[in-house]
Design an enzyme around this catalytic site. Structure first.
Site, PDB file in Angstrom:
ATOM      1  N   TYR A 151       0.853  -1.189   0.000  1.00 47.14           N
ATOM      2  CA  TYR A 151       0.000   0.000   0.000  1.00 47.14           C
ATOM      3  C   TYR A 151       0.887   1.235   0.000  1.00 47.14           C
ATOM      4  CZ  TYR A 151      -3.479   3.414   1.625  1.00 47.14           C
ATOM      5  OH  TYR A 151      -4.304   4.504   1.751  1.00 47.14           O
ATOM      6  N   ASP A 246       9.346   2.896  -0.133  1.00 49.40           N
ATOM      7  CA  ASP A 246       8.311   3.576   0.650  1.00 49.40           C
ATOM      8  C   ASP A 246       8.514   3.218   2.125  1.00 49.40           C
ATOM      9  OD1 ASP A 246       6.044   4.508   1.896  1.00 49.40           O
ATOM     10  OD2 ASP A 246       4.630   3.682   0.422  1.00 49.40           O
ATOM     11  N   LYS A 286       3.945   9.124   8.733  1.00 44.54           N
ATOM     12  CA  LYS A 286       3.639   8.546  10.046  1.00 44.54           C
ATOM     13  C   LYS A 286       4.549   9.064  11.178  1.00 44.54           C
ATOM     14  CE  LYS A 286       0.785   4.831   8.357  1.00 44.54           C
ATOM     15  NZ  LYS A 286       0.887   4.455   6.950  1.00 44.54           N
TER      16      LYS A 286
HETATM   17  C1  LIG Z   1       0.251   4.827   5.642  1.00 47.08           C
HETATM   18  C2  LIG Z   1       1.032   4.562   4.410  1.00 47.08           C
HETATM   19  C3  LIG Z   1       0.944   5.400   3.286  1.00 47.08           C
HETATM   20  C4  LIG Z   1      -0.071   6.516   3.189  1.00 47.08           C
HETATM   21  O1  LIG Z   1       0.125   7.499   4.124  1.00 47.08           O
HETATM   22  P1  LIG Z   1      -1.113   8.516   4.451  1.00 47.08           P
HETATM   23  O2  LIG Z   1      -0.494   9.514   5.367  1.00 47.08           O
HETATM   24  O3  LIG Z   1      -2.177   7.664   5.062  1.00 47.08           O
HETATM   25  O4  LIG Z   1      -1.541   9.091   3.155  1.00 47.08           O
HETATM   26  C5  LIG Z   1       1.798   5.170   2.227  1.00 47.08           C
HETATM   27  N1  LIG Z   1       2.684   4.158   2.257  1.00 47.08           N
HETATM   28  C6  LIG Z   1       2.785   3.316   3.308  1.00 47.08           C
HETATM   29  C7  LIG Z   1       3.802   2.232   3.288  1.00 47.08           C
HETATM   30  C8  LIG Z   1       1.953   3.483   4.414  1.00 47.08           C
HETATM   31  O5  LIG Z   1       2.039   2.629   5.432  1.00 47.08           O
END
Ligand SMILES: *Cc1c(COP(=O)(O)O)cnc(C)c1O
Length: 448
Positions: A151, A246, A286
């Site tokens: 994701y 990511d 985060k």
């Molecule tokens: C939470 C998350 C996102 C998205 O971040 P948001 O602040 O919710 O838009 C993207 N990549 C990863 C790996 C995530 O865990």
């Protein structure tokens, strides 16, 4: 879904959920909060302090969501609170540069060595969306390769087979994503280097980037197999494509330098992943916002130089680098000391070992997987290497386990496809409360 659980203790949550559903789709502002994966009434929280949340009915829970990662120091940590109140007292948003923006990026650059420059945004979604645009602008190519079960936020091009949120609702993909966006995305199974090589053999000259979660946490915790990350680096470099890692979830949580630090750092927990070279671009979110909307993407200065105003790739944000959010992020990162990471590791291992023992005692099939102090319990036998494996688990057993834990005063993530998150504030009292709730929850999981 009807709720086979005793919810007489949450009348105020139930009333708010009812009100919410009248004015907001599903009553929530992010789908997983609606409890669809586990049934029942989501708890509306009134406050959080340290490791504990208190709902609007006055029930207390040990929090094992930690806002999906950001609350690494615990709720309302005094240092973060005073940084936020100080910043807010000086104004909320200027629309001009301010000092904390520089300081927060400096902190990121100091922790993650391959990141020479970064730009601040307000969400992880914005970070990955912007990193993709930059990769396409830099390479002059359009195709992106992603992995099933990873994701990257709700970016159109990345919503194919995108893990937990989508898995919880059994949607293959999202409606509303144009074929043109999806058509530029190639999805391959995670941990399958041969599949990546096959895609590059066919379309290598069209591929702008491979984007991967540094260590996936959004299909549950599924770390890269030995050699996988290194293989991605080799194949992308051979074909002139960028590698985007990511770290929105793992960044500054798995270690001081996130998953990158575990692969390269002294801990040697997962050595060698970046032996063939670092990824080109990183995304963060985060933890670095400390509970406020702050995220970033960054990498080599040569690539970042393609961004406006220096370069041709446009990217902007009214609230990017917001002074209150950057104050929270900076105070949080400065609080993330080696001692904090050591505590997270030991607390996570205590809880995971006890959970595994309780489930084993009831004969419940399960597998525990790790990425630093992030862990998942899959309700199945055998290791999980990819999204198909992750979906092959007993989600009904998880639902019973989840609700028994909730009744026992422990709030787990309400989906079988998530990591459990701890904070530095998870002390002996909080850990003991989790351990006390486990036997009954394991019994519930076993009773079909
Ligand atoms: C939470 C998350 C996102 C998205 O971040 P948001 O602040 O919710 O838009 C993207 N990549 C990863 C790996 C995530 O865990």
């Amino acid at each position: 879904m009807s709720a086979p659980f005793d919810e007489t203790a949450v009348p105020s949550s139930a009333a708010l959920f009812e009100r919410g559903r009248r004015v907001t789709p599903g009553g929530v502002n992010s789908p997983v909060r609606a409890f669809r994966g586990v049934g029942g009434t989501p708890r509306f929280m009134a406050s959080g302090k340290g490791a504990w949340l208190t709902d609007v009915d006055g029930n207390r829970y040990v929090d094992l969501i930690c806002s999906w990662g950001p609350m690494i120091l615990g709720h309302a940590h005094p240092d973060v609170l005073s940084a936020v109140t100080d910043a807010a007292g000086r104004g909320f948003s200027f629309g001009t540069p301010s000092e904390n923006e520089v300081a927060l990026v400096e902190e990121i650059v100091a922790r993650v060595e391959p990141v020479e420059q970064a730009r601040l945004v307000s969400s992880g979604t914005e970070a990955t969306m912007s990193a993709l645009r930059l990769a396409r602008g830099y390479t002059g190519r359009s195709v992106v390769v992603k992995f099933a079960g990873c994701y990257h936020g709700h970016v159109d091009a990345l919503l194919a087979q995108a893990g937990s949120g989508v898995a919880t609702f059994a949607l293959p993909d999202s409606a509303g994503v144009p074929a043109s966006a999806a058509g530029e995305t190639v999805v391959v199974p995670y941990n399958d280097l041969a599949a990546v090589e096959a895609v590059f053999a066919e379309r290598g000259s069209e591929i702008a980037a491979v984007i991967t979660e540094a260590s996936p946490g959004n299909m549950g915790v599924v770390p890269p197999a030995p050699g996988f990350t290194e293989g991605l680096r080799r194949v992308t470099a051979e074909h002139g494509a960028l590698l985007i890692t990511d770290e929105v979830m793992t960044g500054f949580r798995c270690s001081r330098a996130g998953w990158y630090g575990l692969e390269t750092g002294e801990s040697g927990a997962h050595p060698g992943g970046y032996a063939g070279g670092a990824p080109d671009l990183f995304t963060f979110g985060k933890v670095m916002g400390g509970g406020f909307p702050a995220a970033a993407f960054g990498g080599r200065a040569e690539i970042m130089g393609y961004l406006a105003p220096d370069g041709p790739v446009y990217q902007a944000g009214t609230l990017s680098g917001n002074p209150v959010a950057t104050a929270a992020g900076l105070a949080t990162l400065r609080g993330c000391t080696d001692e904090v990471y050591a505590h997270l590791d030991s607390a996570a291992h205590t809880i995971a070992a006890a959970a595994s023992e309780a489930l084993a005692a009831e004969g419940v099939a399960h597998t525990v997987q790790w990425a630093g102090s992030m862990f998942s319990i899959f309700f199945r036998e055998g290791a999980v290497a990819n999204y198909d494996d992750a979906r092959d688990q007993d989600t009904a057993a998880f639902g019973r386990f989840f609700h028994a834990m909730l009744d026992g005063g422990v709030h787990l993530p309400p989906s079988a496809f998530e990591s459990w998150f701890l904070s530095d504030a998870h002390d002996d009292e909080a850990i003991d409360a989790v351990l006390a709730a486990l036997p009954a929850a394991a019994k519930a999981a076993a009773s079909s």
